[in-house]
Each structure stands twice: as structure tokens, then as C-alpha cells.
Design an enzyme around this catalytic site. Sequence first.
Site, PDB file in Angstrom:
ATOM      1  N   LYS A   9       0.849  -1.237  -0.042  1.00  0.00           N
ATOM      2  CA  LYS A   9       0.017  -0.200  -0.040  1.00  0.00           C
ATOM      3  C   LYS A   9       0.983   1.215   0.081  1.00  0.00           C
ATOM      4  CE  LYS A   9      -4.116  -1.818   0.516  1.00  0.00           C
ATOM      5  NZ  LYS A   9      -4.987  -1.462  -0.486  1.00  0.00           N
ATOM      6  N   LYS A  47     -12.776  -8.113  -8.268  1.00  0.00           N
ATOM      7  CA  LYS A  47     -13.228  -8.698  -6.796  1.00  0.00           C
ATOM      8  C   LYS A  47     -15.006  -8.860  -6.967  1.00  0.00           C
ATOM      9  CE  LYS A  47     -10.423  -5.602  -4.246  1.00  0.00           C
ATOM     10  NZ  LYS A  47     -10.330  -4.529  -3.191  1.00  0.00           N
TER      11      LYS A  47
HETATM   12  O1  164 Z   1      -7.672  -9.280   1.074  1.00  0.00           O
HETATM   13  C1  164 Z   1      -6.445  -8.940   1.050  1.00  0.00           C
HETATM   14  O2  164 Z   1      -5.651  -9.757   1.203  1.00  0.00           O
HETATM   15  C2  164 Z   1      -6.097  -7.679   1.099  1.00  0.00           C
HETATM   16  C3  164 Z   1      -7.069  -6.965   0.160  1.00  0.00           C
HETATM   17  C4  164 Z   1      -6.922  -5.407  -0.169  1.00  0.00           C
HETATM   18  O3  164 Z   1      -5.612  -5.100  -0.489  1.00  0.00           O
HETATM   19  C5  164 Z   1      -7.806  -4.465  -0.152  1.00  0.00           C
HETATM   20  C6  164 Z   1      -9.009  -4.795   0.551  1.00  0.00           C
HETATM   21  C7  164 Z   1      -9.792  -3.644   0.693  1.00  0.00           C
HETATM   22  C8  164 Z   1      -9.754  -2.396   0.376  1.00  0.00           C
HETATM   23  C9  164 Z   1      -8.311  -2.047   0.138  1.00  0.00           C
HETATM   24  O4  164 Z   1      -7.486  -1.757   1.272  1.00  0.00           O
HETATM   25  C10 164 Z   1      -7.582  -3.178  -0.450  1.00  0.00           C
HETATM   26  C11 164 Z   1      -7.670  -3.100  -1.860  1.00  0.00           C
HETATM   27  O5  164 Z   1      -8.030  -1.941  -2.438  1.00  0.00           O
HETATM   28  O6  164 Z   1      -7.621  -3.776  -2.826  1.00  0.00           O
HETATM   29 MG    MG Z   2      -7.147  -1.691  -4.373  1.00  0.00          MG
END
Ligand code: 164
Ligand code: MG
Length: 369
Positions: free
Chosen positions: A164, A263
Site C-alpha cells: 500500500k 473483486k
Molecule cells: O484481502 C486481502 O488480502 C487484502 C485486500 C486489499 O488489499 C484491499 C481490500 C480492501 C480495500 C483495500 O484496502 C485493498 C484494495 O484496495 O485492494
Molecule cells: Mg485496491
Amino acid sequence: MIDVQAVKLHHLEMKLVSPFQSSIETVHKRESILIEIQGRSGQIGWGEVVAFSSPWYTEETIGTCHHMLKSFLIPELLKKPYQNPEGFIDSFSYIRRNQMAKAAIEGAVWDLYAKVQDKPLAAILGGTNNQIDSGVVVGMASIDHMLETIGKHVSDGYKRIKVKIKPGLDAVLLHEIRNRFPDVPLMADANSAYTLDDISLLKQLDEYNLIMIEQPLAYDDIIDHAVLQSQLETPICLDESIITLNDAKKAIQLGSCRVINIKPGRVGGLSESKKIHDYCLQHSIPVWVGGMLETGVSRAHNIALASLPNFTIPGDISASARYWEEDIISPPVTVHNGKIDVPRGPGLGFEVNRSKLAKYCTHTERFSK
Ligand SMILES: O=C(O)CCC(=O)C1=CC=C[C@@H](O)[C@@H]1C(=O)O
Ligand SMILES: [Mg+2]
């Protein structure tokens, strides 16, 4: 035939093994709703609400999904039998948006539909791979802590690391990661932390050989992303901006991205996910399955989806142990040499463990015909 007799909503609260920080929010405890539907011959289908407790990622929350399920979607499911999941989806096509609420119940219907046919969900969806590559996400922390976590995941064999980023924690972080891990497949997710004013800073990130940069600009934008993509060498991947197949078509036509994160929760379910996958395949846009810090139920749906042929980039589908002390499915999701086996049993191919469900469930609601 899907002839649902009863629906249960299990409200869960589970603590993550470690807090997950993005540019907007830190998640410590995960609320979710598991949907259990029972077909006429007693088979059970499972779905999961992946919305967060507050609307920081998309506009939906656990509360809005609960309202949509209770007031509109569950009554529609109990009203009559449906030939297939598409028939059920048509029944609620009048409902605008509310993608995560729709995806949760649609996921349960797909699981039941596959079980009625005694086939794995992956096969029913058109999956072709027996194993999927596993990637992992490293939330924000101090740079030293992130480097240590990345080292652990690399030695565990994960095929791709996602970090991130946000202004102030971007080039400096990526520089340190590349010093320590020059060849690791790496990508960065900004969750909309930048604007076009940051273009020169974002161009500097080209030097870190990222597989992609995910959602650098506004969560509802595809116009500015097209401007940015024309000036970046690094592919842009869209996450929040893609809610429907139509969004994906427009983004690809405009050149707003070269990769899409699918997703199921964000796009309204597995059917829409498959349509986006198929369109991207025709247009040479690789896709990967994103994660929502979910329980094993939604992770199982994601594994089935990720077995389709155009999921050529490792997604955010990591081991149960990366999130939970104990997952609520048996067996838990495990990763071997960076790969996850696609289960061969009917439906999701994982069982919900009732005693663990009871442990994390705060209350259950029941609806019947
Ligand atoms: O499920 C995971 O391993 C992590 C998912 C993840 O990175 C995210 C989940 C939900 C919101 C965000 O912060 C991020 C994304 O944006 O993909
Ligand atoms: Mg993302």
C-alpha cells in the site's frame, strides 16, 4: 433448479491476526455476514457480505447490505424457484448498484447451483486451472516492519507482493524494497491517494519495475487515469473505478488502464466477474482476483473464479493464516510453493465449520417461504 426454502444470515465478528492499514483506513476487527441458503433437497449454499463496517472503500457497509438483503434480495430469492443463477440475477436487475449485497446472495446461489449438479464451482464457472498463483498484500507500517513482513512472505513462496502506498510513503518505500528484493514481483496500491497534480511523482515510480500501480487516482474516475496512463510506463490497474462490465469496457476503450482487478463483491457477483473476465480476455487485458480481508467462504469463491484462464496475474488470495487465528472453513486455505489448489469437491469445495461459526457469530436471523 434453485428452489430455496430458507435463508440464514449469520453475523460474524473476527479479529485479524494483525491490523491492516491502507491510505484511508486501518481494519482491526472484521464484521461480516455469512449467508446460508437451503435448497429443496437439503443442500446448502454459502455466500459472504464483504463490505466493511464503514463506507471507506466503496459506499456500501455491512448495514446497507443487511438492509438490501432483508428488504429486497432475500424476498426475491424465496419468492419462486429459478432455473439457474442468471434467472435469479434477472429477478433483481431492477435494483440499482448495491453490488456487495447482490454479490453475497448471488455467491450463495452459485454454490448451491454447483452442489445440485454435484460439480465444483470452478468447473461450473468455466475454470481451467487446477492450481492458482497466490499473491499477498502488505499493509502500511514502518518501512522496516514492511521490509521484514515482505521477507517473510517471499520466503513463504508468495508469487507477488502488493504494498500500500500514499504520498510520503511511495518512492522512499519502493526504493528500500528494491534494494532488498531487486527481483520480487511487486505492485503498489494507492486506493486513490493521488491526483493528476502528482503526475511527476508518479512518473518517478516507473523506475521500480512495478507490475502495475493500482487505483492511483479518484475512486470514481476513468478520465484522469487515461491521461496518467498515457504518461506512465507502468501499467495502471483499476480497482474501485470498475463496478460493472460497462465500466470495464469504457476504461479499456479510453486507455485508462492495462490491467483490471476483479473483486466479485465490488462488481455485483460472480456472473458480472465472469463477463468482465471474458471481455478482458478478448481485449488482451490481464485480470486478477482482488481480496477484501474476507473469511474462507468468500476466499473459496475467489479461488473458483481465479481458475478461469485470463486470471494470469497472481491475485490477493493468500492463506487463511495470513488473516485469521482460525478460519471458519475446513480445511483452511493453504499455500504451497506460492500456489493454492482449486478444490475438486462439489460447490465451493470447502465446508463451513459449524463450531467455529458459532464461536464468531454474534447472532443469526432466519427467513423462510
Ligand atoms: O484481502 C486481502 O488480502 C487484502 C485486500 C486489499 O488489499 C484491499 C481490500 C480492501 C480495500 C483495500 O484496502 C485493498 C484494495 O484496495 O485492494
Ligand atoms: Mg485496491
